[in-house]
Scaffold this motif. Structure first.
Motif, mmCIF file in Angstrom:
data_model
loop_
_atom_site.group_PDB
_atom_site.id
_atom_site.type_symbol
_atom_site.label_atom_id
_atom_site.label_comp_id
_atom_site.label_asym_id
_atom_site.label_seq_id
_atom_site.Cartn_x
_atom_site.Cartn_y
_atom_site.Cartn_z
ATOM 1 N N LYS A 381 0.813 -1.209 0.000
ATOM 2 C CA LYS A 381 0.000 0.000 0.000
ATOM 3 C C LYS A 381 0.851 1.265 0.000
ATOM 4 N N THR A 382 1.927 1.246 0.792
ATOM 5 C CA THR A 382 2.752 2.452 0.887
ATOM 6 C C THR A 382 3.383 2.823 -0.454
ATOM 7 N N PRO A 383 4.075 1.905 -1.152
ATOM 8 C CA PRO A 383 4.615 2.282 -2.471
ATOM 9 C C PRO A 383 3.529 2.699 -3.454
ATOM 10 N N ALA A 384 2.330 2.102 -3.333
ATOM 11 C CA ALA A 384 1.232 2.456 -4.236
ATOM 12 C C ALA A 384 0.823 3.914 -4.043
ATOM 13 N N ARG A 385 0.665 4.311 -2.782
ATOM 14 C CA ARG A 385 0.278 5.703 -2.520
ATOM 15 C C ARG A 385 1.333 6.678 -3.040
ATOM 16 N N ILE A 386 2.590 6.345 -2.801
ATOM 17 C CA ILE A 386 3.670 7.227 -3.257
ATOM 18 C C ILE A 386 3.682 7.311 -4.779
ATOM 19 N N ALA A 387 3.460 6.170 -5.437
ATOM 20 C CA ALA A 387 3.465 6.150 -6.901
ATOM 21 C C ALA A 387 2.354 7.027 -7.471
ATOM 22 N N VAL A 388 1.180 6.995 -6.846
ATOM 23 C CA VAL A 388 0.064 7.823 -7.323
ATOM 24 C C VAL A 388 0.432 9.306 -7.225
ATOM 25 N N ILE A 389 1.019 9.703 -6.093
ATOM 26 C CA ILE A 389 1.418 11.103 -5.931
ATOM 27 C C ILE A 389 2.494 11.464 -6.948
ATOM 28 N N VAL A 425 10.849 9.870 -1.461
ATOM 29 C CA VAL A 425 9.824 9.588 -0.458
ATOM 30 C C VAL A 425 9.947 8.152 0.055
ATOM 31 N N LEU A 426 10.231 7.199 -0.827
ATOM 32 C CA LEU A 426 10.424 5.812 -0.393
ATOM 33 C C LEU A 426 11.561 5.722 0.621
ATOM 34 N N LEU A 427 12.666 6.394 0.335
ATOM 35 C CA LEU A 427 13.822 6.356 1.228
ATOM 36 C C LEU A 427 13.487 6.971 2.581
ATOM 37 N N VAL A 428 12.805 8.100 2.568
ATOM 38 C CA VAL A 428 12.453 8.769 3.825
ATOM 39 C C VAL A 428 11.560 7.875 4.684
ATOM 40 N N LEU A 429 10.571 7.224 4.076
ATOM 41 C CA LEU A 429 9.660 6.375 4.845
ATOM 42 C C LEU A 429 10.346 5.111 5.353
ATOM 43 N N LEU A 430 11.243 4.528 4.565
ATOM 44 C CA LEU A 430 11.985 3.357 5.046
ATOM 45 C C LEU A 430 12.815 3.721 6.276
ATOM 46 N N ARG A 431 13.393 4.890 6.266
ATOM 47 C CA ARG A 431 14.201 5.312 7.409
ATOM 48 C C ARG A 431 13.320 5.625 8.615
#
Length: 540
Positions: A381-389, A425-431
């Motif tokens: 879900k998280t990568p999906a939301r980021i991809a949409v944005i 954004v992916l990197l920030v959320l993983l951290r």
């Protein structure tokens, strides 16, 4: 299993795929040029490519591979084979229906892909004919990707990475030998796609049989594992659809700018995909099943360490690739494409599109490493939301930049910006979620990459020469000159890294085999391991 060796195995097969892919694009440029017929083919081929990434390499693989890895780790090969059989049967049935619907709906799909073609009835009719021929490719290649997922979970990376070579060879043969006997000639390319899809699927049968994982028809969508795959696919489809919608947006906008724009962007895209697949796809393919295994047993230290290793490896190689794509854009385009009906005007226009892509290459590659950090934990879900944005960001920029002097190159620059936003954004959320904790030495690592990249850029600027050198030269002169420049650039970059203290062994990483692996089982590269090695601090 040495992960660096596995990455190089996949990269080697991917290199063969990309080299034959570049030959394919060169042949297309010579035989068909970049006119209305190629616009029609590229538009027709976009939809099966989109659906392939949606059903197979995208949403499906993201949902399927981590669950299949979990089954193999926790339940053994018997239940793993049973799950693969049930999923394969369901996928085949769904895609058969989609394929039939696509063939019947071809005239209407033209306007979904490139609405501006409505102004040219002959071009729209040709695109519909091409769609009917290429659409079954989605069925063949999706089943091929499922087979590849099974083989990757069993650490058999080479065959899945090699299969795209068959598509390229099929299209090359069709362009050279079939096109002169078909009217219009571009229909031969579509039949090459069809034949390539059949060949790719056929190649997977023997490797699956050798490991006892050849699926058997078993239709049962209520099976617990199948239902989990379907549940995970829902958010994955959103994420992958967002990325593919960006491709459709670019196609529509490029079509509105006039003839040749879709082809120019497509030719540039092929060159951008060369380092993207060689680096990001290869590392991501190796990382996903291994990350899924560490995540499944709650080993957060190795999980984070593996992501750290992957990020450093792709940055080490994607930064010089981006610099080279920018500074060698015209030499690459002229050497590979500028023959036959592909003119100097086409070469210059394709160069500007490629420069736009080069800006975001690091982001494009990094997404393929960072997103598996979520997929392996079955968080789609998280990568999906980021991809949409990211798609919203890309589409907004595309609409603005296409109206500037950049024109079609503004579309590729918008794609790059969206990829950089996505990766950040992916990197920030993983951290933030502590799934990735950067290892020591990152500031020094980045400083050394910057210095070596600067040395590379200075060398390329000094030796590339003016545009006329490439536009007016013979094929032999272009090939020799470009080869010498690439050698000089590689020597400059890696020589600078060596002086700064980098050594190849610093990136070697060994992982223990899965619990089900027995003594004597061959690893991903085909060598036999007699015992499972200890993981010595994550490096070897």
């Amino acid at each position: 299993m040495n992960l660096l060796r596995a990455v190089f195995t996949v990269s080697g097969m991917t290199l063969a795929s990309r080299v034959t892919g570049l030959v394919r694009e060169s042949v297309k440029a010579v035989v068909f040029g970049a006119g209305p017929a190629m616009d029609a083919f590229e538009a027709a081929f976009r939809l099966p490519t989109l659906l392939r990434r949606l059903f197979a390499e995208g949403a499906f693989s993201q949902a399927f591979v981590p669950i299949l890895a979990e089954y193999r780790r926790a339940r053994g090969d018997g239940e793993t084979r049973d799950l693969a059989s049930r999923v394969a049967t369901l996928l085949a049935v769904v895609l058969l229906v989609v394929t039939v619907a696509g063939v019947l709906a071809a005239p209407w799909l033209v306007y979904l892909l490139a609405g501006a073609f409505a102004r040219e009835p002959a071009k729209a009719t040709l695109t519909a004919d091409l769609i009917r021929i290429v659409f079954p490719y989605i069925l063949f290649v999706s089943l091929t990707s499922l087979a590849g997922g099974v083989l990757n979970v069993h650490r058999r990376f080479a065959v899945p990475a090699f299969t795209p070579v068959l598509l390229n060879l099929s299209m090359i043969a069709a362009a050279i030998f079939v096109a002169p006997h078909v009217d219009p000639p571009v229909l031969a390319l579509a039949w090459g796609v069809f034949a390539g899809g059949v060949a790719q699927l056929a190649l997977q049968i023997a490797p699956l049989a050798r490991i006892g994982m050849l699926p058997r028809p078993r239709f049962d969508w209520r099976h617990e594992g199948v239902r989990r795959v379907l549940r995970n696919m829902a958010p994955a489809i959103v994420g992958v659809s967002a990325a593919q919608i960006s491709i459709l947006v670019n196609t529509q906008l490029a079509a509105s700018l006039g003839d040749g724009r879709i082809a120019w962007i497509s030719y540039a895209d092929r060159l951008m995909e060369f380092p993207s697949a060689l680096l990001g796809a290869a590392v991501g393919t190796v990382l996903l099943p291994t990350l899924a295994r560490h995540g499944g047993v709650g080993d957060e230290v190795r999980y984070s360490s593996l992501l750290d290793w992957g990020l450093k490896l792709v940055l080490l190689l994607s930064v010089p690739a981006a610099i080279a794509l920018w500074l060698l854009a015209l030499p690459l385009v002229a050497t590979l494409y500028q023959y036959g009906r592909f003119s100097a005007v086409d070469a210059l226009a394709t160069r500007t599109a490629l420069i736009g892509y080069s800006v975001g290459l690091v982001g494009i590659v990094s997404v393929k490493i960072l997103a598996p950090g979520f997929y392996a934990r079955q968080d789609l879900k998280t990568p999906a939301r980021i991809a949409v944005i990211a798609v919203v960001v890309m589409a907004t920029l595309a609409l603005l930049l296409m109206r500037t002097p950049l024109g079609h190159a503004g579309l590729t620059l918008a794609t790059s910006t969206g990829a950089l936003f996505n990766a950040t954004v992916l990197l920030v959320l993983l951290r933030r979620r502590r799934r990735y904790v950067p290892g020591p030495g990152w500031p020094a690592f980045l400083a050394k990459i910057a210095v070596a990249g600067g040395v590379l850029a200075a060398v390329l600027v000094a030796v590339t020469g003016p545009a006329s050198v490439w536009l007016d030269a013979s094929l032999a002169a272009r090939v020799v000159r470009l080869g010498l420049i690439v050698i000089a650039g590689a020597a400059a970059y890696f020589g600078a890294l060596a002086l700064l203290g980098f050594r190849p062994r610093d990136f070697s990483r060994r992982e223990d085999l899965p619990a089900q692996a027995s003594p004597g089982e061959p690893d991903a590269c085909g060598s036999v391991r007699l015992v499972r090695p200890m993981l010595r601090g994550g490096t070897d």
